[in-house]
Design a protein around this motif. Structure first.
Motif: not given
Length: 109
Positions: A19-29
């Motif tokens: 199980q991994v933690t996903i960090r998407d605070t810097d996600l670019e669209v």
């Protein structure tokens, strides 16, 4: 009998999913309506960009590729499988997706 001791080879137990933690605070669209797929023996190269489809007097505007994803073949296969499922669900809910632009512009009857 032989003096060589017997050693039983036991295969390793199957790995438990991690199980991994996903960090998407810097996600670019980004918007993509054009892609190019190339590759080599080890990876798939997926170039993404925008095709304006604007035709000027000198011809169509060039495709503007802006991102390249380099993906190993295991991940590429997983991505292809997931994309097939996502598209199938969309078509089940909204009807078939026509990819031929000439047929897509025809009135639906």
């Amino acid at each position: 009998m032989s003096d060589v001791p017997y050693t039983e080879v036991v295969p390793p137990a199957p790995a438990q999913p991690t199980q991994v933690t996903i960090r998407d605070t810097d996600l670019e669209v980004m918007y993509v309506n054009f892609f190019r797929v190339t590759g080599n023996a080890d990876e798939v190269l997926l170039d993404l960009g925008m095709f304006s489809q604007v035709v000027t007097p000198t011809g169509p505007e060039p495709v503007n590729l802006t991102h390249r994803a380099v993906i190993n073949f295991v991940t590429a296969k997983k991505l292809a499988d997931v994309m097939r499922v996502v598209v199938a669900r969309h078509e089940q809910a909204y009807g078939p997706i026509e990819v031929d632009p000439n047929r897509r512009l025809l009135p639906q009857g």
